[in-house]
Design a protein around this motif. Structure first.
Motif, mmCIF file in Angstrom:
data_model
loop_
_atom_site.group_PDB
_atom_site.id
_atom_site.type_symbol
_atom_site.label_atom_id
_atom_site.label_comp_id
_atom_site.label_asym_id
_atom_site.label_seq_id
_atom_site.Cartn_x
_atom_site.Cartn_y
_atom_site.Cartn_z
ATOM 1 N N LEU A 286 0.824 -1.210 0.000
ATOM 2 C CA LEU A 286 0.000 0.000 0.000
ATOM 3 C C LEU A 286 0.861 1.264 0.000
ATOM 4 N N LEU A 287 1.960 1.243 0.757
ATOM 5 C CA LEU A 287 2.855 2.401 0.768
ATOM 6 C C LEU A 287 3.543 2.579 -0.582
ATOM 7 N N ILE A 288 3.915 1.484 -1.225
ATOM 8 C CA ILE A 288 4.506 1.584 -2.563
ATOM 9 C C ILE A 288 3.527 2.287 -3.501
ATOM 10 N N LEU A 289 2.279 1.848 -3.482
ATOM 11 C CA LEU A 289 1.280 2.448 -4.370
ATOM 12 C C LEU A 289 1.038 3.914 -4.042
ATOM 13 N N ALA A 290 0.855 4.219 -2.784
ATOM 14 C CA ALA A 290 0.562 5.605 -2.386
ATOM 15 C C ALA A 290 1.741 6.537 -2.677
ATOM 16 N N LEU A 291 2.930 6.127 -2.303
ATOM 17 C CA LEU A 291 4.075 7.015 -2.453
ATOM 18 C C LEU A 291 4.520 7.138 -3.908
ATOM 19 N N ASN A 292 4.339 6.084 -4.694
ATOM 20 C CA ASN A 292 4.650 6.212 -6.119
ATOM 21 C C ASN A 292 3.795 7.291 -6.761
ATOM 22 N N TRP A 293 2.524 7.332 -6.420
ATOM 23 C CA TRP A 293 1.694 8.371 -7.042
ATOM 24 C C TRP A 293 2.055 9.759 -6.511
ATOM 25 N N LEU A 294 2.438 9.859 -5.260
ATOM 26 C CA LEU A 294 2.895 11.141 -4.726
ATOM 27 C C LEU A 294 4.134 11.613 -5.497
ATOM 28 N N ILE A 295 5.027 10.684 -5.812
ATOM 29 C CA ILE A 295 6.219 11.031 -6.587
ATOM 30 C C ILE A 295 5.825 11.488 -7.990
ATOM 31 N N VAL A 296 4.876 10.786 -8.615
ATOM 32 C CA VAL A 296 4.409 11.195 -9.944
ATOM 33 C C VAL A 296 3.864 12.621 -9.887
ATOM 34 N N GLU A 297 3.045 12.917 -8.890
ATOM 35 C CA GLU A 297 2.511 14.285 -8.724
ATOM 36 C C GLU A 297 3.638 15.287 -8.604
ATOM 37 N N GLN A 298 4.603 14.969 -7.758
ATOM 38 C CA GLN A 298 5.704 15.892 -7.484
ATOM 39 C C GLN A 298 6.526 16.152 -8.745
ATOM 40 N N LEU A 299 6.735 15.137 -9.564
ATOM 41 C CA LEU A 299 7.581 15.297 -10.743
ATOM 42 C C LEU A 299 6.852 15.866 -11.955
ATOM 43 N N THR A 300 5.556 15.605 -12.055
ATOM 44 C CA THR A 300 4.834 16.054 -13.248
ATOM 45 C C THR A 300 4.027 17.323 -13.015
ATOM 46 N N LEU A 301 3.465 17.471 -11.840
ATOM 47 C CA LEU A 301 2.681 18.661 -11.484
ATOM 48 C C LEU A 301 3.124 19.136 -10.098
ATOM 49 N N PRO A 302 4.325 19.672 -10.007
ATOM 50 C CA PRO A 302 4.922 19.970 -8.705
ATOM 51 C C PRO A 302 4.182 21.007 -7.864
ATOM 52 N N ASP A 303 3.271 21.760 -8.457
ATOM 53 C CA ASP A 303 2.569 22.792 -7.699
ATOM 54 C C ASP A 303 1.242 22.306 -7.123
ATOM 55 N N VAL A 304 0.887 21.041 -7.358
ATOM 56 C CA VAL A 304 -0.356 20.511 -6.788
ATOM 57 C C VAL A 304 -0.262 20.499 -5.263
ATOM 58 N N VAL B 222 3.182 11.974 3.452
ATOM 59 C CA VAL B 222 4.008 10.799 3.753
ATOM 60 C C VAL B 222 3.746 10.335 5.175
ATOM 61 N N THR B 223 3.721 11.266 6.110
ATOM 62 C CA THR B 223 3.445 10.922 7.508
ATOM 63 C C THR B 223 2.076 10.274 7.645
ATOM 64 N N ALA B 224 1.065 10.868 7.030
ATOM 65 C CA ALA B 224 -0.295 10.328 7.123
ATOM 66 C C ALA B 224 -0.384 8.942 6.491
ATOM 67 N N ALA B 225 0.303 8.740 5.367
ATOM 68 C CA ALA B 225 0.264 7.424 4.720
ATOM 69 C C ALA B 225 0.813 6.356 5.650
ATOM 70 N N VAL B 226 1.949 6.622 6.260
ATOM 71 C CA VAL B 226 2.533 5.640 7.177
ATOM 72 C C VAL B 226 1.629 5.450 8.389
ATOM 73 N N GLU B 227 1.170 6.543 8.989
ATOM 74 C CA GLU B 227 0.354 6.427 10.202
ATOM 75 C C GLU B 227 -0.976 5.725 9.950
ATOM 76 N N ARG B 228 -1.561 5.897 8.779
ATOM 77 C CA ARG B 228 -2.860 5.267 8.501
ATOM 78 C C ARG B 228 -2.725 3.848 7.972
ATOM 79 N N ILE B 229 -1.630 3.557 7.299
ATOM 80 C CA ILE B 229 -1.443 2.213 6.748
ATOM 81 C C ILE B 229 -0.804 1.290 7.773
#
Length: 195
Positions: A153-171, A181-188
């Motif tokens: 689940l963390l692989i999936l969540a963080l991969n998409w966060l990386i995609v956002e950061q690299l393709t649309l960095p102002d989102v 990142v903190t919320a993903a770890v704490e909730r998963i």
């Protein structure tokens, strides 16, 4: 002589990564790779049997370059085994992967191209599955909280966060990404998973 050839091959593969990130899979020709690497036209075609071969080697090279260095691995081995450490590890991972922007963008291009090239899809599927399995094995050996499902689940969540950061960095702002990142770890990785 072999050493020089290995260095030239690595330089060509690194050039292919840059071309993939900038021009996409359709723009990654032997001529474009030769130009990016600053070598005579025809050099890449002497080193790689086909574009598929070059695609495959570019994908493998990205994973090679994304590996953490020995100092990072050593620090991870001696860190505490709790959710706070897990958060820091995931922040470091997102930062490391995001800092190799062209490599990650090249991987995205390779994934898209794999939808049209069965041989590339097979190689990428095997490579990504091996990476998932290695992450799970490393996690289980580390003693960190959470199970295999949490890792996936963390692989999936963080991969998409990386995609956002690299393709649309102002989102998301940098502070928002840190909180995500903190919320993903704490909730998963739930409190029951903490040793």
């Amino acid at each position: 002589m072999v050493r020089r050839n290995d260095q030239r091959r690595a330089a060509l593969v690194d050039a292919a990564i840059e071309v993939l990130a900038r021009e996409g899979a359709r723009g990654m020709t032997f001529r474009a790779v030769d130009t990016e690497a600053g070598v005579p036209v025809g050099t890449a075609s002497n080193y790689f049997a086909s574009r598929d071969d070059l695609f495959t080697q570019a994908g493998a090279r990205v994973y090679e370059r994304l590996r953490p260095d020995e100092a990072t691995v050593a620090r991870h081995r001696t860190a505490a085994r709790d959710r706070e450490t897990y958060v820091e590890l995931m922040r470091e991972l997102v930062g490391r992967v995001s800092s190799f922007r062209t490599g990650y963008l090249a991987l995205l291009e390779l994934r898209l191209e794999a939808t049209r090239r069965p041989a590339l899809r097979k190689v990428l599927t095997e490579r990504v599955r091996a990476d998932v399995d290695a992450n799970i094995a490393h996690h289980e050996e580390s003693g960190l909280p959470g199970d295999a499902m949490a890792v996936k689940l963390l692989i999936l969540a963080l991969n998409w966060l990386i995609v956002e950061q690299l393709t649309l960095p102002d989102v998301f702002t940098e502070a928002e990404r840190e909180r995500l990142v903190t919320a993903a770890v704490e909730r998963i990785v739930t409190a029951e998973d903490t040793p």
